[in-house]
Design an enzyme around this catalytic site. Structure first.
Site, short mmCIF file in Angstrom:
data_model
loop_
_atom_site.label_atom_id
_atom_site.label_comp_id
_atom_site.label_asym_id
_atom_site.label_seq_id
_atom_site.Cartn_x
_atom_site.Cartn_y
_atom_site.Cartn_z
N PRO A 101 0.86 -1.19 0.00
CA PRO A 101 0.00 0.00 0.00
C PRO A 101 0.90 1.24 0.00
CG PRO A 101 -0.07 -1.12 2.14
CD PRO A 101 0.71 -2.00 1.21
N HIS A 102 0.57 2.18 -0.87
CA HIS A 102 1.42 3.37 -0.99
C HIS A 102 0.60 4.55 -1.47
CE1 HIS A 102 1.46 1.50 -5.00
NE2 HIS A 102 1.58 2.73 -5.46
#
Length: 152
Positions: free
Chosen positions: A66-67
């Site tokens: 996740p970014h």
């Protein structure tokens, strides 16, 4: 770029507790927040969730990254956690994620963000590294793997 320059040992959780991808994201954000690495936790959370809503960051082989680019940080920040029994991250291969890296970057930068995602995905393609991270029991063991086994 060395991942460990942006991943202090306090940002590593060898035993994530969350049961959903959203709980895991919050748990990793809390590591950053607890260590005063976030400018605004809520902004960072909303940006990560917006990115997840656009396209899941669950990859293959038990990896999720996740970014987001966000005004919630002043510099590249990374947190990492292991979920031994896995969590549904809507991964490309349909399998649960066990190794989860949270990567946050300021909106006005792109080079370090992309380099970080590339270093993580390139190293986690190696089954040996994935297995070592899954078997690690402490933050120190995980950091040792990232420092000495990852290729940069």
């Amino acid at each position: 770029m060395k991942l460990y320059d942006f991943l202090p040992i306090e940002h590593i959780e060898p035993d994530l507790k969350g049961q959903t991808k959203f709980q895991i994201i919050e748990e990793l954000l809390d590591l950053l927040d607890k260590n005063k690495r976030l400018v605004d936790r809520e902004v960072a959370l909303q940006d990560v969730l917006a990115r997840e809503g656009y396209l899941s960051t669950g990859l293959e082989n038990g990896l999720a990254i996740p970014h987001a680019k966000t005004d919630g940080v002043n510099r590249l920040e990374i947190a990492f956690g292991v979920k031994k029994n896995g969590v549904d991250f809507e991964s490309l291969d349909g399998k649960p994620a066990h190794l989860i890296f949270l990567v946050l970057s300021p909106r006005d930068t792109s080079g370090p963000h992309i380099q970080t995602l590339a270093v993580i995905s390139r190293n986690l393609k190696k089954k040996e590294i994935r297995e070592m991270l899954l078997q690690a029991k402490t933050r120190e063991e995980i950091m040792d793997i990232i420092k000495n086994r990852f290729e940069y």
